[in-house]
Design an enzyme around this catalytic site. Sequence first.
Site, PDB file in Angstrom:
ATOM      1  N   LYS A 158     -40.173 -60.508 -27.497  1.00  0.00           N
ATOM      2  CA  LYS A 158     -38.894 -60.924 -28.076  1.00  0.00           C
ATOM      3  C   LYS A 158     -37.726 -60.198 -27.424  1.00  0.00           C
ATOM      4  O   LYS A 158     -37.855 -59.030 -27.045  1.00  0.00           O
ATOM      5  CB  LYS A 158     -38.871 -60.614 -29.587  1.00  0.00           C
ATOM      6  CG  LYS A 158     -39.826 -61.440 -30.415  1.00  0.00           C
ATOM      7  CD  LYS A 158     -39.587 -61.168 -31.903  1.00  0.00           C
ATOM      8  CE  LYS A 158     -40.443 -62.073 -32.766  1.00  0.00           C
ATOM      9  NZ  LYS A 158     -40.191 -61.819 -34.203  1.00  0.00           N
ATOM     10  N   LEU A 203     -48.633 -63.276 -35.710  1.00  0.00           N
ATOM     11  CA  LEU A 203     -49.457 -63.751 -36.822  1.00  0.00           C
ATOM     12  C   LEU A 203     -49.773 -65.222 -36.613  1.00  0.00           C
ATOM     13  O   LEU A 203     -48.901 -66.003 -36.246  1.00  0.00           O
ATOM     14  CB  LEU A 203     -48.716 -63.540 -38.138  1.00  0.00           C
ATOM     15  CG  LEU A 203     -48.320 -62.091 -38.435  1.00  0.00           C
ATOM     16  CD1 LEU A 203     -47.354 -62.020 -39.609  1.00  0.00           C
ATOM     17  CD2 LEU A 203     -49.556 -61.242 -38.712  1.00  0.00           C
ATOM     18  N   HIS A 208     -42.903 -68.071 -43.690  1.00  0.00           N
ATOM     19  CA  HIS A 208     -41.608 -67.396 -43.620  1.00  0.00           C
ATOM     20  C   HIS A 208     -41.109 -67.267 -45.058  1.00  0.00           C
ATOM     21  O   HIS A 208     -40.766 -68.266 -45.688  1.00  0.00           O
ATOM     22  CB  HIS A 208     -40.633 -68.229 -42.777  1.00  0.00           C
ATOM     23  CG  HIS A 208     -39.231 -67.703 -42.772  1.00  0.00           C
ATOM     24  ND1 HIS A 208     -38.577 -67.342 -41.622  1.00  0.00           N
ATOM     25  CD2 HIS A 208     -38.347 -67.482 -43.782  1.00  0.00           C
ATOM     26  CE1 HIS A 208     -37.354 -66.927 -41.929  1.00  0.00           C
ATOM     27  NE2 HIS A 208     -37.193 -67.010 -43.225  1.00  0.00           N
ATOM     28  N   ASN A 289     -30.674 -60.841 -42.337  1.00  0.00           N
ATOM     29  CA  ASN A 289     -29.481 -61.635 -42.074  1.00  0.00           C
ATOM     30  C   ASN A 289     -28.345 -61.105 -42.935  1.00  0.00           C
ATOM     31  O   ASN A 289     -28.405 -61.155 -44.160  1.00  0.00           O
ATOM     32  CB  ASN A 289     -29.730 -63.110 -42.374  1.00  0.00           C
ATOM     33  CG  ASN A 289     -30.681 -63.717 -41.365  1.00  0.00           C
ATOM     34  OD1 ASN A 289     -30.633 -63.385 -40.182  1.00  0.00           O
ATOM     35  ND2 ASN A 289     -31.567 -64.580 -41.827  1.00  0.00           N
ATOM     36  N   ARG A 291     -25.414 -61.912 -43.943  1.00  0.00           N
ATOM     37  CA  ARG A 291     -24.445 -62.981 -44.193  1.00  0.00           C
ATOM     38  C   ARG A 291     -24.989 -63.910 -45.277  1.00  0.00           C
ATOM     39  O   ARG A 291     -26.120 -63.769 -45.710  1.00  0.00           O
ATOM     40  CB  ARG A 291     -24.233 -63.786 -42.916  1.00  0.00           C
ATOM     41  CG  ARG A 291     -25.569 -64.299 -42.353  1.00  0.00           C
ATOM     42  CD  ARG A 291     -25.403 -65.389 -41.351  1.00  0.00           C
ATOM     43  NE  ARG A 291     -26.627 -65.610 -40.593  1.00  0.00           N
ATOM     44  CZ  ARG A 291     -27.617 -66.412 -40.943  1.00  0.00           C
ATOM     45  NH1 ARG A 291     -27.551 -67.089 -42.069  1.00  0.00           N
ATOM     46  NH2 ARG A 291     -28.696 -66.553 -40.201  1.00  0.00           N
ATOM     47  N   VAL A 294     -27.659 -70.513 -44.976  1.00  0.00           N
ATOM     48  CA  VAL A 294     -27.594 -71.966 -45.208  1.00  0.00           C
ATOM     49  C   VAL A 294     -28.297 -72.330 -46.514  1.00  0.00           C
ATOM     50  O   VAL A 294     -27.806 -73.129 -47.310  1.00  0.00           O
ATOM     51  CB  VAL A 294     -28.272 -72.725 -44.040  1.00  0.00           C
ATOM     52  CG1 VAL A 294     -28.324 -74.219 -44.320  1.00  0.00           C
ATOM     53  CG2 VAL A 294     -27.567 -72.451 -42.724  1.00  0.00           C
TER      54      VAL A 294
END
Lengths: 447, 447, 151, 151
Positions: A158, A203, A208, A289, A291, A294
């Site tokens: 990543k 994984l 999620h 996150n 913030r 969505v």
Amino acid sequence: MFEKVLIANRGEIALRIHRACKEMGIRTVAVHSTADADAMHVRLADESVCIGPPRVTDSYLNKAAILSAATISGADAIHPGYGFLAENADFADMVEEHGFTFIGPSPQHLRLMGDKIKAKEAAAAAGLPVVPGSDGAVTSADDALAIAERLGYPVIVKASAGGGGRGMKLAMTKEELPGALKLASSEALAGFGNGEVYLEKYLLKPRHIEVQVIADSYGNACHLGERDCSLQRRHQKVVEEAPSPALNAELRAQIGKVATDAVKALGYRSVGTIEFLYEDGKFYFMEMNTRLQVEHPVTEMITGFDVVRQMVRIAAGAPLGYQQEAVQFRGHAIECRINAENPETFTPSPGRIGDYHPPGGLGVRVDSALYAGYKIPPYYDSMIAKLIVHGANRNECLMRLRRALDEYVIGGIETTIPLHQRLMAAPEFINGTYDIHWLERFVAKDV
Amino acid sequence: MFEKVLIANRGEIALRIHRACKEMGIRTVAVHSTADADAMHVRLADESVCIGPPRVTDSYLNKAAILSAATISGADAIHPGYGFLAENADFADMVEEHGFTFIGPSPQHLRLMGDKIKAKEAAAAAGLPVVPGSDGAVTSADDALAIAERLGYPVIVKASAGGGGRGMKLAMTKEELPGALKLASSEALAGFGNGEVYLEKYLLKPRHIEVQVIADSYGNACHLGERDCSLQRRHQKVVEEAPSPALNAELRAQIGKVATDAVKALGYRSVGTIEFLYEDGKFYFMEMNTRLQVEHPVTEMITGFDVVRQMVRIAAGAPLGYQQEAVQFRGHAIECRINAENPETFTPSPGRIGDYHPPGGLGVRVDSALYAGYKIPPYYDSMIAKLIVHGANRNECLMRLRRALDEYVIGGIETTIPLHQRLMAAPEFINGTYDIHWLERFVAKDV
Amino acid sequence: MKRENPTELNELVRTLADVLKETGLTEIEYGAGDWHVRVSKAATIAGPQMVAPASAPAAAAPSEAAAGELLANHPGVVVSPMVGIAYTLPEPGAAPFVQVGDRVASGDTLLLIEAMKVFNPIKAPRAGTVTRILATNGSPVEFGEPLMIIE
Amino acid sequence: MKRENPTELNELVRTLADVLKETGLTEIEYGAGDWHVRVSKAATIAGPQMVAPASAPAAAAPSEAAAGELLANHPGVVVSPMVGIAYTLPEPGAAPFVQVGDRVASGDTLLLIEAMKVFNPIKAPRAGTVTRILATNGSPVEFGEPLMIIE
């Protein structure tokens, strides 16, 4: 409380923030590009300022223009929404330097969580379970191979500065690792100007699951339960639900407490989301996150909390005023993200909306800036509406969602409503047995 | 459970029932007059049958046509909605005789509560507090004067067969009584074919507070709290809210228990509403509505119960399956009835809808059969939409309602949205200090 | 133009169609108040289109409805005065009341409609020749549904 | 135009069709109040589109916007390249940079726009005569807002 808030965003989230402000008696300033002069958030706002041409770098990402708009309109505070400048620490710094309030976390927390490697270290230090991986950046293929051997394959490479799936490469075996490393690094360099990458255990069938947290400036923090966002396509969430069909009350309380303790340990302020991968009863921290998300409405539907209102209150210096016990979960909620795309090929479908008729009735919420005759500009994100449905239990919620999808009319363009209709009839979704890979196979018609 | 339900109604309530059925996996049959061929409930239903010309006596009140429609469509059950045949005991009898299930109370209960004098006797016997009045019909002016002396002025003369404000006359003094008696009786004879009238004590500043009850076929009953429907114009409800700003938790629990006990004593089945006048801490039974109410959504919003779903379940023979403790109240809800009328003169405004854009977002529900381009026929009720808003508390609810009213676009015709906007800014409404007479004065601009 | 005036509408559409042809346009839309007209000419779909204003929240069956409306507007149509089951034969196995080509006198029974277990004779409103029988024996009919055409 | 007048409609559509042909547009939609006209021509997607917003969920200010658009389309317009505060004087009490009737050369400073505490000179894009000054000293301006007309 603020007198006037500038909303530095567009589309449904600008409208969402506008609504929260109006309900708090706060005046709103919409900023917009020339392409968005007719947008709903512009039409409804008390004031609007055109800040630039359609290109986002010249308008919605144009920090100077947004700050100038705040100055000329006399706003007290700026809400960044999600995307664009929402997690940009430099912008948050500038906002504060110019004497406005940034409705969000401190710039330090934005900075910390924006750096994936530092974020993981901070998360681990704050007691969050993390995915086993390299301790920091990996610079050579030899190092990578040694670390991967310890973690066990598959592993994923990543980008430290990455997000949204870019700069991520999977290696199923040690033969694949050197190539994946190289590709991820060069993609990261091209995409983010920073080629640094790190390794993590991969994984195979995780879900999620993310926890919504909320904290004030005085060290008080709560969690508002989890959301299951495993239905993703190309690392973009498509459907979210709360509570997760995979968790029981005990696991929910456990991960909620872990998240809340971490937020307190971090000294975090505002709303935030801690994202985990979940497999076989274990959680692994992915990222935080810093913030509004969505998918915050699913949390609102099951808790009765107005997350945006809370966020504004906290930014204005108000204390939470309640404890974890005040957060009660009722029923089940599912959100469908509706995109202006062909539901099979996912080709974007901007254009003029013909008929527009959102579904109504009990338990149905639509967050959308669409209206009949509105022309969707081709410059921005294809998400045009969120359909959020609440029911007394998951089955009632599913049945209601089906009827709401059947009622929803968006004419003139192609949308992903038919995809959602197919999804709501899929046994894996009905049974809640999906993982984060399932949707990719579903859209490829493999399931 | 039923396979197919025929909905013997039109407009928003037909759509409401359709939605509940679809969410239960039940197929729907819409019946409609020739004037409603394009109506939303017809478009969305699985099947539709045209039952007659526009006149309601030839279509929506045409029992034979509705039963024939049920026969040819193979429906199992008939939901009558509200108005039309909903409280018609003869129709309920015919429905059962033809082998269909009537989704509502037994014909005996419809008959009992349809006779205002018998209803009051039954209510008193079931333990409900009643307005002091004549014991049965009043036939002579002398009797009336004697009774009125005992009750104390003012008194009101009501038609035994009346409803909706017709056949009701007020006498402030004994001089006014004989004339009021005569007028009420002749109006009642002309309007309902039955000139029988009775006397009641008249409350000067009462509120209209009603309790939603629900009972199954096995003697189980609950109440779902109260609604305050004091905002009325010409005896038509305009705005309803729950909980009532006038009650505290103790009074709420007390009247709820009284209502539930009465329902059990009456052996009532299905949903129903017990209407009270409330003044100075005391309740006085007015009548029991043996059907779904227009304003049921405010109860749904604060309890999370789907009242229509419960009604269908009970008709299908399901037991309640929960006790009073399972009913929990959360937040506050207000409903605005939006009529196709001039907001000042109340002149009806049928015609074709131009732009149509209902408000969305958190806590906002719209129950309406409108759509852009729909032509409102001039033959029926002028109520075209219900805007129902929920908030964590009354103030949040009010603020949200204001922003939702501001977002609501119904083009092409006049509507009462501006009246609601004025109402939401009126101090008496904001403070919750209104009584059942206040709105009449407000629309006359006296307040 | 009054939108209810078919002659004027016809003229308008023809005018617009001519304009379309001459100018080589593919579509003209024109609306006022609560009505509008759109004429278009695409490669495949030729000829003018008269479009009813135009929002459809649900999938209706426009073509079927349009066909029904055409029949319903036929000058010789006999429509059902009630909801029920149509019977074109007096009893099973018997000859039908009328057949295509039959001349009927005013008042002749054309068929029966069963509603509420009562068989209601539907009579010819005028004399003429049966040119089309739309009702099928034993099938449900709605109020206003065309049953037969007598010319 | 009265919307009921077919002759005028005919003319309007023909005019728009000519415009369409000349400009190479594919669609023109034109509306006012409760009526509108759209002409289109299927072809490749080319050229700008002038579209009247059909549906307005909120009360906008169309006439004001329309006036702004007219100025914005003026061939001699100078628009603001940024959001900020316009200053038509170099400093308080001084003479303005330019006045109506002044001839300016390309590159002459027309006014200043303050954004982020920086004063940005806005220069004449071409030589000409200042015929109109739309910006007011000390007033906020949006991106794309007409500041001045130089002809």
